[in-house]
Scaffold this motif. Structure first.
Motif, short mmCIF file in Angstrom:
data_model
loop_
_atom_site.label_atom_id
_atom_site.label_comp_id
_atom_site.label_asym_id
_atom_site.label_seq_id
_atom_site.Cartn_x
_atom_site.Cartn_y
_atom_site.Cartn_z
N ASN A 88 0.83 -1.22 0.00
CA ASN A 88 0.00 0.00 0.00
C ASN A 88 0.86 1.26 0.00
N LEU A 89 1.65 1.41 -1.07
CA LEU A 89 2.61 2.51 -1.16
C LEU A 89 1.97 3.84 -1.58
N ARG A 90 0.75 3.87 -2.08
CA ARG A 90 0.10 5.14 -2.48
C ARG A 90 -0.14 6.02 -1.26
N SER A 91 -0.02 7.33 -1.51
CA SER A 91 -0.23 8.27 -0.40
C SER A 91 -1.70 8.34 -0.05
N CYS A 92 -1.96 8.65 1.19
CA CYS A 92 -3.36 8.75 1.65
C CYS A 92 -4.08 9.90 0.94
N GLY A 93 -3.37 11.06 0.60
CA GLY A 93 -4.00 12.18 -0.09
C GLY A 93 -4.44 11.78 -1.48
N GLU A 94 -3.59 11.09 -2.22
CA GLU A 94 -3.95 10.64 -3.57
C GLU A 94 -5.13 9.69 -3.52
N LEU A 95 -5.12 8.82 -2.56
CA LEU A 95 -6.22 7.87 -2.42
C LEU A 95 -7.51 8.58 -2.06
N SER A 96 -7.41 9.63 -1.21
CA SER A 96 -8.60 10.38 -0.83
C SER A 96 -9.19 11.13 -2.02
N ASN A 97 -8.31 11.77 -2.85
CA ASN A 97 -8.79 12.48 -4.05
C ASN A 97 -9.47 11.53 -5.01
N LYS A 98 -8.90 10.37 -5.17
CA LYS A 98 -9.49 9.40 -6.08
C LYS A 98 -10.86 8.98 -5.59
N ARG A 99 -11.00 8.81 -4.29
CA ARG A 99 -12.29 8.42 -3.74
C ARG A 99 -13.31 9.55 -3.89
N SER A 100 -12.84 10.82 -3.74
CA SER A 100 -13.75 11.97 -3.89
C SER A 100 -14.27 12.06 -5.31
#
Length: 265
Positions: free
Chosen positions: A198-210
């Motif tokens: 799970n190397l992706r950043s939490c911010g990138e993952l949050s934007n993708k979910r948004s």
């Protein structure tokens, strides 16, 4: 009469002293009791045999009445023939065997072997079975890795672990592999016990979910609008149809009244 008895006793004593130490029909291997009484100090077993026990009545094993009890200072000897072990493939299956590092020594009937010389591995089997030797089957060792455990973090880089153990298995024997010390397996071939995940950043993952959420929301608004338009059209169509039917009914009733009046006039 007394002289005859003394002479017989002397002859029996002389016969016991000079009688052969072993029976005429010697077994090819194993152990046996001497058929005749031997002098405790002079008698014993033939060459190539070892005396492992002695008894006046062979511990109750000598056949009677062929072998009468021995005179004082005389006894039966239990002799065992020393032999070199022959090659076999059955020692691994025996519980009673002697481990000599690269090979096993056993009796062919799996009874206890008795080794007299550790260098030559010569010995005997008390049961009469033959002494045997077998090279140990080759033992193979390999790493066995278990499944990965869940990642320690959903984003920003985590670590996941798994169990890795060294197992051994004996060649040509249908038994399952068994755990051994890790030092038996090659360190170079050892699978990794942990790795990043799970190397992706939490911010990138949050934007993708948004974005995914907004896309789903946009689709939902469009569906609502479409359903409203369809509902308005359907309601309007129903209203227009009802008004048309109402008008048609009223027009039909006036025509009938008119015809009837015209007939009476």
């Amino acid at each position: 009469m007394e002289k005859k008895w003394q002479s017989k006793l002397f002859l029996l004593f002389l016969f016991s002293l000079l009688s052969p130490c072993v029976p005429l029909n010697l077994p090819s291997h194993g152990c046996y009791w001497t058929e005749s009484c031997q002098n405790k100090w002079v008698g014993g077993c033939d060459a190539g045999h070892v005396a492992i026990a002695h008894s006046d009545n062979c511990h109750g094993l000598c056949p009677q009445p062929e072998n009468s009890p021995c005179l004082p200072f005389y006894t039966h000897f239990q002799c065992c023939k020393l032999e070199s072990p022959k090659v076999t493939d059955r020692c691994v299956k025996c519980k009673n065997k002697v481990d000599y590092g690269d090979e096993y020594v056993c009796c062919t009937d799996c009874s206890d072997p008795y080794i007299m010389d550790a260098n030559t591995k010569s010995g005997y089997c008390m049961t009469g079975a033959e002494l045997a030797v077998q090279l140990k089957p080759r033992e193979h060792f390999k790493w066995v890795a278990g499944p990965w455990m869940p990642c320690s973090s959903p984003c920003d880089g985590g670590i996941r672990y798994r169990d890795v153990e060294c197992f051994g298995q004996i060649e040509d024997i249908s038994i399952p592999h068994y755990p051994v010390d890790d030092g038996r397996c090659s360190e170079k071939e050892m699978p990794t016990r942990q790795e990043p995940c799970n190397l992706r950043s939490c911010g990138e993952l949050s934007n993708k979910r948004s974005r995914a959420s907004n896309k789903r929301s946009g689709m939902s608004s469009w569906m609502v609008t479409l359903l409203v338009v369809i509902g308005v059209i359907a309601f309007g169509g129903l209203g227009f149809a009802g008004y048309s039917i109402y008008q048609r009914k009223n027009s039909t009733q006036q025509g009938i009244v008119y015809i009837m009046l015209d007939g009476y006039s």
